[in-house]
Design an enzyme around this catalytic site. Structure first.
Site, PDB file in Angstrom:
ATOM      1  N   ASP A 194      16.809  -8.654 -19.885  1.00  0.00           N
ATOM      2  CA  ASP A 194      15.607  -8.693 -19.066  1.00  0.00           C
ATOM      3  C   ASP A 194      14.413  -8.459 -19.987  1.00  0.00           C
ATOM      4  OD1 ASP A 194      13.947  -8.578 -16.703  1.00  0.00           O
ATOM      5  OD2 ASP A 194      13.966  -6.403 -16.911  1.00  0.00           O
ATOM      6  N   ASP A 226      10.520  -7.475 -18.740  1.00  0.00           N
ATOM      7  CA  ASP A 226       9.533  -6.475 -18.345  1.00  0.00           C
ATOM      8  C   ASP A 226      10.173  -5.174 -17.881  1.00  0.00           C
ATOM      9  OD1 ASP A 226       6.953  -8.027 -18.551  1.00  0.00           O
ATOM     10  OD2 ASP A 226       8.152  -9.351 -17.284  1.00  0.00           O
ATOM     11  N   ASN A 242      16.666  -3.340 -16.172  1.00  0.00           N
ATOM     12  CA  ASN A 242      16.252  -2.042 -15.627  1.00  0.00           C
ATOM     13  C   ASN A 242      16.358  -1.998 -14.109  1.00  0.00           C
ATOM     14  OD1 ASN A 242      13.853  -3.845 -15.529  1.00  0.00           O
ATOM     15  ND2 ASN A 242      12.874  -2.037 -14.618  1.00  0.00           N
TER      16      ASN A 242
END
Length: 237
Positions: A52, A54, A164
């Site tokens: 991922d 951001d 996240n």
């Protein structure tokens, strides 16, 4: 309230949509599985690591950031806006290390014209990241984005995703490696800890049992990400 990319001060910050929504949601985002993507480079390693972007590798904001690592401009809603970016501690070293062990794919729910500019700065020569995958390859369900690893055309025994927001990989939970969200803590060492674990997966015939043993993600996604829970609807296609 900080002015995260994609959100005004009046808007409620939603961790699932934060930087991905700096433009209007495209009218045609498939609620089903996208077509399998063609790989952009020849496969060089047996295992693929999907990362991922951001709040996993970087934190981006429209707020002026004096200690940011870099900035760039995007065209948004007839305006030119500056995006300020902080890199998670140890990111350059981490990318160099993992790119020597795995094929690296960035899979973000961010818009391509934002993420492409950012990745051109992180990997200007395109020597670290094999493939870049954006929002149009996500599955959009009831206001949330899911990342279906099968579109990458890899054997699920040889692919893993670090994110996240674990809810986004609920379609292949055994392939998912969670990481704490990062918003700028200079003392963060999550990428170093992650690297130590990833090194144990090199050469594995099937990464899923090792991920399951380490993280054991068995919680009920319906309780924590209700808007994206209808897995049966996705699997009917």
């Amino acid at each position: 309230m900080h002015n995260f990319v994609g959100f005004s001060d009046e808007e409620e910050y939603n961790q699932h949509l934060y930087v991905m929504s700096w433009q209007e949601l495209p009218q045609m985002v498939s609620p089903y599985r996208p077509f399998t993507l063609e790989r952009q480079l020849e496969k060089s390693f047996p295992i693929t690591l999907v990362l991922d972007l951001d709040e996993t590798l970087v934190h981006s904001s429209f707020d002026i950031c004096e200690d940011g690592d870099f900035s760039f401009q995007i065209h948004s809603k007839m305006q030119v806006q500056t995006v300020f970016v902080r890199q998670r501690p140890y990111l350059p070293m981490f990318l160099e290390a993992v790119s020597s062990m795995f094929d690296i794919v960035i899979f973000t729910a961010g818009q391509s014209n934002y993420a492409e500019l950012l990745l051109d700065i992180i990997d200007p020569n395109r020597t670290l990241i094999c493939q870049r995958v954006y929002r149009d390859s996500c599955v959009f369900v009831n206001g949330g984005y899911l990342k279906d690893l099968t579109i990458l055309g890899c054997d699920l025994a040889r692919i893993m995703i670090v994110d996240n927001t674990p809810q986004v990989f609920q379609l292949q939970v055994e392939n998912g490696i969670p990481i704490d969200s990062w918003f700028g803590d200079p003392e963060d060492s999550a990428l170093l800890s992650l690297l130590l674990f990833l090194e144990t997966l090199v050469g594995a015939d099937d990464v899923r049992p090792l991920i399951r043993k380490k993280y054991g993600l068995v919680f009920d996604f319906r309780l924590v990400f209700d808007k994206c829970s209808p897995r049966n609807d996705l699997r009917q296609v």
